[in-house]
Design an enzyme around this catalytic site. Structure first.
Site, PDB file in Angstrom:
ATOM      1  N   ASN A  69       0.875  -1.179   0.000  1.00 30.37           N
ATOM      2  CA  ASN A  69       0.000   0.000   0.000  1.00 30.37           C
ATOM      3  C   ASN A  69       0.908   1.223   0.000  1.00 30.37           C
ATOM      4  OD1 ASN A  69      -3.018  -0.529   1.997  1.00 30.37           O
ATOM      5  ND2 ASN A  69      -2.773  -0.400  -0.177  1.00 30.37           N
TER       6      ASN A  69
ATOM      7  N   CYS B 230      -6.927   4.426   7.751  1.00 33.69           N
ATOM      8  CA  CYS B 230      -6.234   3.484   6.868  1.00 33.69           C
ATOM      9  C   CYS B 230      -5.142   2.826   7.687  1.00 33.69           C
ATOM     10  CB  CYS B 230      -5.643   4.199   5.658  1.00 33.69           C
ATOM     11  SG  CYS B 230      -4.680   3.095   4.582  1.00 33.69           S
TER      12      CYS B 230
ATOM     13  N   CYS C 125      -4.301  -4.214   2.784  1.00 27.38           N
ATOM     14  CA  CYS C 125      -5.191  -3.267   3.456  1.00 27.38           C
ATOM     15  C   CYS C 125      -5.175  -3.599   4.940  1.00 27.38           C
ATOM     16  CB  CYS C 125      -6.608  -3.358   2.899  1.00 27.38           C
ATOM     17  SG  CYS C 125      -7.773  -2.268   3.736  1.00 27.38           S
TER      18      CYS C 125
END
Length: 281
Positions: free
Chosen positions: A18, A82, A217
């Site tokens: 990510n 996040c 994630c």
């Protein structure tokens, strides 16, 4: 910073694949009203820096946290939280002098506690407590049987358990779930999980805001473990293998979810605003 300059310092970070662009907003002082447009242009692959999200770090609004962030997805939408970006933020904040190795920062989802091992580039964050757990929701899935589970681990996540997540068309199925009426109006991230054993799962995630599968994630990994643990399929400490092949450690401790893994500063440099069609207000 000299506001007549057309170059802005940036830090490119990644956690388990990510990737994010970080900007120290203490001197830049970019207003929140301009941040969404910046995210769309900075995060655009090939034409911008390229990233899954853009994050601004700035001084804390009060003494309850050490600093705060503003997080934007690549499409310009603002996200409450996040997980992988939070680990990157923790590492970078120590390097930039925002806080010490153990600190708390403010997010739209609430305060996030980080423990940073700078030498080994490893960060453990305590996410906000999971909420809204719903097991066995009846949501149609084209070509698939079974039910979907849901939990908010800072942002909303739907979780579908399948024997072969690696073989699924996550982009198509993920988009179907992300925009399904059952999760309107906010929509949801969509996770596809294969339980390997009681301490290991494989997870693939379609991320809202990126509108595609990402390599990893963090909040999705947390959601996968919260759901599989609630169903009695896994223990409270689980290794989550991401699409990018990296391993995230998720543990449920006293009702709180902890996320641990590597965070890397890929490079630091400058981006030229004129090339991106951006200006300083």
């Amino acid at each position: 910073m000299n506001r007549n300059m057309n170059a802005v310092p940036i830090h490119k970070m990644q956690g388990c694949g990510n990737d994010f662009v970080f900007i120290d907003n203490r001197k830049l002082a970019l207003p929140v009203s301009a941040m969404a447009d910046w995210a769309k242009k900075v995060c655009r692959r090939a034409f911008g820096v390229g990233a899954d999200g853009l994050v601004f770090l700035e001084e804390a609004p009060d003494a309850s946290v050490d600093y705060r962030w503003h997080f934007y997805n690549a499409d310009g939408s603002r996200a409450e939280m996040c997980g992988n970006a939070s680990r990157c933020a923790g590492l970078l904040a120590v390097k930039l002098g925002f806080a010490g190795p153990v600190h708390t920062f403010g997010s739209d989802a609430g305060p996030i506690r980080a423990e940073v091992d700078v030498e080994n580039c490893e960060v453990k964050v305590q996410l906000t407590p999971p909420k809204g757990l719903e097991l066995n929701k009846s949501v149609d899935m084209p070509g698939l049987e079974g039910t979907i589970h849901f939990v908010n681990t800072g942002v909303p996540h739907a979780v579908y358990i399948h024997d072969d997540a690696a073989g699924l068309n996550v982009k198509t199925l993920g988009a179907h779930v992300r925009y399904h009426a059952a999760f309107a109006p906010a929509g949801t991230n969509a996770n596809f999980v294969t339980v390997l054993d009681r301490n290991n799962i494989h997870l693939r995630t379609y991320e809202r805001g990126v509108e595609d599968e990402t390599y990893a994630c963090g909040t999705g990994a947390a959601a996968g473990v919260v759901v599989t643990n609630a169903l009695g399929l896994t223990e409270s400490s689980v290794n989550v293998r991401s699409s990018g092949g990296e391993i995230l450690g998720i543990s449920i401790e006293n009702g709180c979810v902890h996320l641990k893994g590597k965070a890397l500063n890929v490079y630091s440099g400058e981006m030229y605003l004129e090339a991106l069609g951006l200006t300083l207000p």
